[in-house]
Design a protein around this motif. Structure first.
Motif, PDB file in Angstrom:
ATOM      1  N   ILE A 118     -23.825 -51.510  28.474  1.00 30.58           N
ATOM      2  CA  ILE A 118     -22.691 -50.604  28.290  1.00 30.58           C
ATOM      3  C   ILE A 118     -21.461 -51.114  29.027  1.00 30.58           C
ATOM      4  O   ILE A 118     -20.372 -51.226  28.471  1.00 30.58           O
ATOM      5  N   PHE A 119     -21.653 -51.470  30.300  1.00 30.66           N
ATOM      6  CA  PHE A 119     -20.480 -51.835  31.095  1.00 30.66           C
ATOM      7  C   PHE A 119     -19.973 -53.236  30.772  1.00 30.66           C
ATOM      8  O   PHE A 119     -18.785 -53.523  30.911  1.00 30.66           O
ATOM      9  N   ILE A 120     -20.861 -54.103  30.330  1.00 31.94           N
ATOM     10  CA  ILE A 120     -20.390 -55.425  29.947  1.00 31.94           C
ATOM     11  C   ILE A 120     -19.471 -55.287  28.730  1.00 31.94           C
ATOM     12  O   ILE A 120     -18.432 -55.957  28.629  1.00 31.94           O
ATOM     13  N   ALA A 121     -19.803 -54.359  27.832  1.00 31.60           N
ATOM     14  CA  ALA A 121     -18.949 -54.135  26.661  1.00 31.60           C
ATOM     15  C   ALA A 121     -17.623 -53.509  27.090  1.00 31.60           C
ATOM     16  O   ALA A 121     -16.550 -53.921  26.634  1.00 31.60           O
ATOM     17  N   ILE A 122     -17.711 -52.514  27.980  1.00 35.38           N
ATOM     18  CA  ILE A 122     -16.476 -51.870  28.433  1.00 35.38           C
ATOM     19  C   ILE A 122     -15.581 -52.895  29.121  1.00 35.38           C
ATOM     20  O   ILE A 122     -14.377 -52.954  28.888  1.00 35.38           O
ATOM     21  N   TYR A 123     -16.202 -53.737  29.939  1.00 40.37           N
ATOM     22  CA  TYR A 123     -15.424 -54.731  30.676  1.00 40.37           C
ATOM     23  C   TYR A 123     -14.737 -55.707  29.719  1.00 40.37           C
ATOM     24  O   TYR A 123     -13.544 -55.955  29.819  1.00 40.37           O
TER      25      TYR A 123
END
Lengths: 449, 418
Positions: free
Chosen positions: A121-126
């Motif tokens: 999730i956070f890799i995509a947000i980043y």
């Protein structure tokens, strides 16, 4: 009643292709583990680079972090795939293992599932959040990626540590695991700390040297701008500091193995008989007296258990274990030399070495780091043989009764080989994108005087 | 107790079908992307999918690990009997992931076409194979044991084929609905009507397959049929049908945002219906959830882990999907201002680390290493490790940011940016 039924049906099956099944599993690990290194170590380097941009305002850092983050996401996407395949294979190839012990170690994978999920999730947000999120928030969304990279390896290594040093259950008369204590089995294990540290540090070595190898190649081709210098400095610093640390961690791991899995240690040296003050042989045949005792127990006169203390059936394939152990150590030593070379110039002269020989060494260090990584895993996992759960279940008791393993193995080998070619192709394409074009898109880019 | 993980597995499966399924469906539509409009179609699909791609496919891993931890014997029986479709699904997943990743590097239309075709075919193959697996389980063709079932007929039968086809059609339908909604949000009327037409077409096919369902199931999987046509199973089936029809109506009225959720509801209802229909069995006629369940200690541990994980996961997912659905990642979204930092050589110089600091960090690391090396365990080793690893992190920060001395030659320093 049902347990009797299970004990019956999950007893050992005839499987002609056990070796192929093991190789197929190994192939999938070989494909997955280098990607794991990027999932674990790369986020920290990318976030560090973005943080430098925030601190110094230097646009080169921003371009670097952005470009790296895209590669990080692409590698992560491939890692999701290879990781899914591994979870398929655990069941497809080793149903006996899953049926008997799934409830003992499965908790580790459940927790890892969450960790991986949050990382995804956070890799995509980043990566998609560049220019979409306020800069500080964007930097902050990189932090969970770093943390979940660590926790993810923690949970997976907990399972591997348990396979090598199992506890937290008892086997009843039917061969079923009962009185299961999943927390104790996974997290109360003496093997966890050193295996985790060894792998986590290895991730920085592999990630750092592989990135450095790419820019080292560009360097040799004449691309030596500030962009390349920054990239090389960050990647090589990470790898060069991790490499000597790894020597100490490796020593700790070897000492623990000497105590808990003496047969595996004996296979490192092909030590047949239990010996006091055991020597170590460096190929092609230089015998260093008492060296093995010194390495394994920090005592030149310690007694090292030999292979012949267990029946031949209980010994791992010594040739594979010994050669992969030696390859790992040799590769580690070569990497240490590159690391020292870099650190000397960086600290003493504040610059990168100029000689092309250094850059050729850097280019070689990328593949070499991967070789060390794979050799290390082969050492510990083939060294675990013939057991899947050390001293409790043999791989032949775990393997599937389904046919067609050679077909599956061949298919997977072809598919993975094609994917490797494709990934190298796409990374080359991405790297060929001119840097100047990216620099122009940096908001408020005011280059230094 | 023994049934709670099964409910969670079904929740995960429903999420995978609704979210991951839509990703497969998006791949399916690449088959229809031809010519100049095809380019626009592909770009729209990829842009919509990109930020959620990784997250959507972790649901499957979640389902697998929950199954093998909480029902290990059932899991082992399923995978060893249904080896072929599972392996095919695995290969499909690899090819699909590879096609997705290498798309970033394509340049010519011909390359794009090849990659797109691979992506589309693997996007059809994977949900179909996974549907075969579900069909094999649901029709009671997996006996307990290591590869104890028939390795072919366990998945080559009416129920499995029906569910496989339904999985592909539903995926395509969901994808078209979501993509139409996304197109409406970014104001792309052309894509909106393209995906509206596709949604209506796929919805009609999925509906037809669903109508054929009772005829296939009543002869091929009577127990499943009975479960779905009585009690709560019937409620779920009717609920799914109502949602399906309502979603089609909403699509044809161009109310895509609500259609998104109602269409997902149709899928969730039928997944729930499957669970209800074969309850209390995990392997119909063979093994109940109660018999298959791991010990209480394991299930308790998994539920604790699940609760803790969900506390972190749910807000994270909400954050991601919130941004996706409100269009934060859309190309037209406004850019926030760049970092509020001085961009000057002085800032860079001020931020540099001195040699003394770097050497200090190196010293701490070395002391930690020495302690780790000489100790045989206990507190001393942990102290040594903490010093060594902490020192190494500090060392990295210091060495990577050392003030640049006279060593770096001026021309190269100004190679970029002047």
């Amino acid at each position: 009643m049902v347990f009797e039924l299970l004990a019956q049906t999950f007893g050992p099956v005839q499987q002609e292709y056990l070796l192929e099944a093991r190789q197929m599993q190994a192939l999938s690990f070989v494909a997955h583990i280098p990607l794991v290194c990027f999932g674990v170590a790369f986020p920290a380097l990318v976030v560090f680079t973005e943080w430098r941009h925030h601190r110094t305002g230097d646009p080169v850092y921003r371009v670097l972090a952005r470009r790296w983050s895209k590669i990080m996401l692409a590698l992560f996407a491939v890692g999701v795939v290879s990781g899914t395949i591994l979870s398929f294979e655990l069941g497809l190839l080793w149903p006996g293992f899953m049926a008997t012990f799934g409830d003992v170690f499965g908790l580790g994978f459940t927790l890892e599932g969450f960790s991986f999920f949050i990382e995804a999730i956070f890799i995509a947000i980043y990566v998609y959040g560049w220019d979409r999120l306020p800069p500080k928030v964007h930097l902050a969304t990189g932090i969970p990626v770093i943390v979940t990279g660590l926790t993810g390896s923690f949970f997976v290594i907990a399972v591997n540590a348990w396979m090598n040093n199992p506890s937290g259950f008892t086997l009843d008369a039917d061969g079923q695991a009962v009185d299961v204590d999943p927390w104790g089995a996974l997290f109360g294990n003496e093997y966890l700390a050193h295996e985790l540290t060894h792998m986590y540090v290895a991730a920085y070595i592999v990630c750092g040297f592989l990135i450095a190898a790419v820019y080292g190649w560009r360097w040799l081709k004449g691309h030596r701008g500030r962009y390349e210098r920054k990239a090389l400095t960050i990647a090589l610093t990470a790898a060069a500091i991790a490499t000597p640390v790894q020597m100490i961690v490796g020593d700790w791991a070897a000492r623990t193995v000497a105590e808990e899995q003496p047969i595996k240690l004996a296979a490192f040296e092909d030590l047949q008989e239990t010996t006091k003050g055991a020597p170590f042989t460096i190929p092609p045949g230089i015998e260093v007296p008492k060296m093995l005792s010194l390495l394994a127990f920090h005592d030149p006169n310690a007694t090292v258990t030999g292979l012949d203390s267990v029946p031949a059936d209980d010994r791992p394939p010594v040739g594979v274990v010994r050669s992969s152990f030696l390859i790992m150590v040799a590769a580690g030593m070569l990497l240490l030399a590159v690391a020292a070379w870099f650190l000397y110039f960086r600290v003493r002269h504040r610059r990168l070495p100029e000689t092309p020989w250094f850059w050729r060494a850097v280019v070689a260090s990328g593949p070499l780091a991967v070789i060390a990584l794979i050799a290390g895993w082969v050492t510990t996992e083939v060294g675990r043989q013939p057991w899947v759960v050390y001293d409790f279940m043999r791989t032949e008791e775990a393997v599937t009764g389904a046919g067609g393993i050679p077909i599956g193995y061949a298919t997977l080998a072809i598919v993975y080989a094609s994917v490797l070619v494709a990934v190298i192709w796409v990374l080359r394409r991405l790297a060929a994108h001119p840097i100047e074009e990216d620099l122009e898109t940096v908001p408020e880019a005011r280059a230094d005087g | 107790m023994a049934e709670i993980p099964a409910v969670l597995i079904l929740v995960g499966l429903a999420a995978y079908t609704v979210l991951g399924g839509a990703d497969f469906g998006a791949g399916f539509w690449e088959l229809t992307a031809r010519g100049k409009r095809g380019e626009a179609l592909r770009n729209h699909t990829h842009r919509s999918m990109a930020p959620v791609w990784e997250a959507n496919h972790v649901w499957l891993i979640f389902v697998l690990v929950m199954a093998w931890t909480c029902y290990p014997e059932a899991f082992a029986s399923i995978v060893s009997t249904l080896t072929i479709p599972l392996f095919v699904a695995g290969v499909g997943i690899i090819l699909r992931g590879a096609a997705y990743a290498i798309r970033a590097g394509v340049r010519s239309p011909r390359e794009e076409g090849t990659v797109s075709l691979l992506f589309a075919l693997s996007s059809i193959l994977t949900p179909f194979a996974l549907g075969l697996v579900v069909g094999g389980i649901a029709s009671g063709r997996v006996p307990v044991g290591n590869a104890a079932g028939d390795e072919i007929t366990s998945w080559l039968n009416g129920t499995a084929l029906l569910i496989g086809a339904l999985a592909v059609a539903t995926s395509a339908y969901l994808a078209a609905v979501y993509l139409a909604a996304d197109a409406r949000r970014i104001g792309d009327a052309d894509m909106e009507s393209a995906f509206r037409a596709r949604a209506l077409g796929a919805g009609a096919v999925a509906g037809a397959l669903a109508l054929a369902g009772p005829f296939v199931l009543s002869s091929d999987a009577p127990d499943l049929y009975d479960g779905l046509t009585s009690g709560l199973g019937l409620v779920a089936l009717v609920g799914s049908a109502v949602c399906g029809v309502a979603a089609l109506a909403l699509v044809s009225l161009r109310r895509f945002e609500p259609a998104r959720y109602v269409a997902a509801g149709a899928v969730v209802a039928i997944v729930a219906g499957w669970g209800i229909a074969q309850e209390p069995y995990i392997l119909p006629g063979e093994l109940t959830l109660e018999q298959a369940a791991a010990g209480d200690a394991t299930i308790t541990a998994v539920l604790i882990g699940f609760g803790a994980g969900a506390l972190l996961l749910v807000p994270s997912l909400a954050y991601l999907f919130g941004m996706v659905l409100t269009g934060r990642f859309d190309p037209a979204a406004p850019l926030p201002p760049g970092p509020a930092v001085a961009s000057s050589g002085e800032a860079a110089a001020r931020e540099a680390t001195s040699l003394r600091t770097a050497l200090l960090c190196g010293g701490v690391t070395a002391i930690g290493a020495a302690i780790t090396f000489v100790t045989g365990g206990g507190i001393a080793r942990w102290v040594g490790l903490a010093l060594m690893l902490g020192g190494a992190v500090a060392c990295f920060g210091a060495v990577a940011t050392l003030d640049e001395g006279e060593g770096e030659s001026p021309p190269s320093r100004r190679a970029v940016g002047d």
